[in-house]
Design a protein around this motif. Structure first.
Motif, short mmCIF file in Angstrom:
data_model
loop_
_atom_site.label_atom_id
_atom_site.label_comp_id
_atom_site.label_asym_id
_atom_site.label_seq_id
_atom_site.Cartn_x
_atom_site.Cartn_y
_atom_site.Cartn_z
N ASP A 93 22.90 29.09 0.80
CA ASP A 93 22.73 29.97 1.96
C ASP A 93 21.28 30.23 2.33
OD1 ASP A 93 25.47 30.30 2.25
OD2 ASP A 93 25.52 32.02 0.91
N VAL A 94 20.32 29.63 1.60
CA VAL A 94 18.90 29.91 1.81
C VAL A 94 18.25 28.73 2.56
CG1 VAL A 94 16.71 30.46 0.68
CG2 VAL A 94 18.86 31.26 -0.32
N TYR A 95 17.46 29.07 3.57
CA TYR A 95 16.85 28.05 4.43
C TYR A 95 15.37 28.35 4.64
CZ TYR A 95 21.52 26.48 5.69
OH TYR A 95 22.78 25.98 5.63
N LEU A 96 14.63 27.31 5.00
CA LEU A 96 13.29 27.47 5.55
C LEU A 96 13.43 27.30 7.06
CD1 LEU A 96 10.88 25.50 3.19
CD2 LEU A 96 10.96 27.95 3.61
N ALA A 97 12.83 28.19 7.81
CA ALA A 97 12.90 28.13 9.26
C ALA A 97 11.49 28.15 9.83
CB ALA A 97 13.71 29.31 9.80
N ALA A 98 11.36 27.61 11.04
CA ALA A 98 10.08 27.59 11.73
C ALA A 98 10.29 28.13 13.13
CB ALA A 98 9.54 26.16 11.79
N SER A 99 9.30 28.86 13.61
CA SER A 99 9.37 29.40 14.97
C SER A 99 8.66 28.46 15.93
CB SER A 99 8.70 30.78 15.04
OG SER A 99 9.43 31.68 14.25
N ASP A 100 9.27 28.21 17.05
CA ASP A 100 8.68 27.38 18.09
C ASP A 100 7.68 28.24 18.85
OD1 ASP A 100 8.14 26.11 20.60
OD2 ASP A 100 9.94 24.88 20.30
N ASP B 99 3.39 24.73 11.58
CA ASP B 99 3.64 24.16 10.26
C ASP B 99 3.99 25.24 9.25
OD1 ASP B 99 3.31 21.47 10.82
OD2 ASP B 99 1.14 21.56 10.54
N SER B 100 4.07 26.50 9.69
CA SER B 100 4.41 27.58 8.78
C SER B 100 5.92 27.80 8.79
CB SER B 100 3.66 28.86 9.15
OG SER B 100 4.06 29.29 10.42
N PHE B 101 6.42 28.18 7.63
CA PHE B 101 7.86 28.39 7.47
C PHE B 101 8.12 29.84 7.06
CE2 PHE B 101 7.39 23.82 6.46
CZ PHE B 101 8.27 23.30 7.39
N GLU B 102 9.35 30.29 7.31
CA GLU B 102 9.79 31.60 6.87
C GLU B 102 11.18 31.45 6.28
OE1 GLU B 102 11.53 33.68 10.76
OE2 GLU B 102 9.47 32.95 11.04
N LEU B 103 11.58 32.42 5.47
CA LEU B 103 12.92 32.40 4.90
C LEU B 103 13.96 32.74 5.96
CD1 LEU B 103 12.62 34.20 1.45
CD2 LEU B 103 13.34 31.86 1.86
N ALA B 104 15.10 32.10 5.85
CA ALA B 104 16.25 32.41 6.70
C ALA B 104 17.50 32.26 5.85
CB ALA B 104 16.29 31.48 7.90
N TYR B 105 18.56 32.90 6.27
CA TYR B 105 19.80 32.86 5.51
C TYR B 105 20.95 32.46 6.44
CZ TYR B 105 16.94 35.23 2.12
OH TYR B 105 15.93 35.53 1.25
N TRP C 152 14.15 28.01 14.34
CA TRP C 152 15.04 26.91 13.99
C TRP C 152 15.04 26.70 12.48
CZ3 TRP C 152 17.66 24.45 17.92
CH2 TRP C 152 17.21 24.72 19.21
N ALA C 153 16.21 26.60 11.89
CA ALA C 153 16.29 26.23 10.47
C ALA C 153 15.81 24.79 10.35
CB ALA C 153 17.72 26.37 9.96
#
Length: 183
Positions: free
Chosen positions: A96-103, A143-149, A110-111
């Motif tokens: 259930d854990v993802y890396l997401a990036a913001s456009d 190129d930065s990522f954030e946690l998403a679920y 977006w995951a």
């Protein structure tokens, strides 16, 4: 599968335009863990298991050369061969854990990578995700990522480009890299 000829992780980058199996070598130090990163990933992404395993001994030798020899930190590190599916529209793994990036242009999130079981698992795959990112023709301006679920209504999950498959412990052979060949 790829837009350019294989480069074996060196030289010009090839873009992955279809789902592809990829491999990555990762070392996890077991000593001096307070002063070293929790995992050390090389930058090479391989497209065959044989190619990755052939490179394992060389990566181990260079690790020793950079750290001043086959110190206990180098010899006790645990090495892993990670396998993932990379490319456009990858089916996520079971977690259930993802890396997401913001456009940056649209502000949408977006995951990018996922289906990790835990945040801790994600940490040990992050070097592979970052190395694979440069091979994926994405239009996200960061190129930065954030946690998403899974289930987060503010994240789009239909453009995933990285899903972990497995991580297997591997054992390098001790080779010595000649000091004259260091760069």
């Amino acid at each position: 599968m790829h837009d350019e000829a294989p480069d074996h992780g060196v030289g010009t980058k090839r873009l992955v335009t279809r789902p592809s199996r990829a491999f990555f070598l990762l070392a996890r130090p077991t000593q001096n863990t307070d002063t070293l990163p929790s995992s050390i990933g090389e930058r090479d992404v391989f497209f065959s298991e044989e190619e990755a395993l052939d490179a394992l001994d060389l990566h181990y030798g260079w690790c020793a050369a950079r750290s001043g020899g086959f110190t206990s930190v180098v010899t006790t590190a645990q090495w892993y061969l990670q396998t993932a599916m990379i490319g456009p529209r990858i089916t996520p793994a079971l977690g259930d854990v993802y890396l997401a990036a913001s456009d940056a242009q649209t502000g949408q999130t977006w995951a990018a990578a996922g289906g990790f079981l835990t945040e801790g698992e994600l940490i040990h795959w992050s070097s592979f995700v970052r190395a694979a990112r440069s091979l994926i023709p994405l239009h996200i301006g960061t190129d930065s990522f954030e946690l998403a679920y899974r289930g987060d209504v503010n994240v789009h999950f239909h453009q995933l480009w990285f899903a972990p498959v497995r991580s297997v412990r591997v054992y390098p052979k001790k080779i010595v890299v000649d000091d004259d060949n260091r760069g």
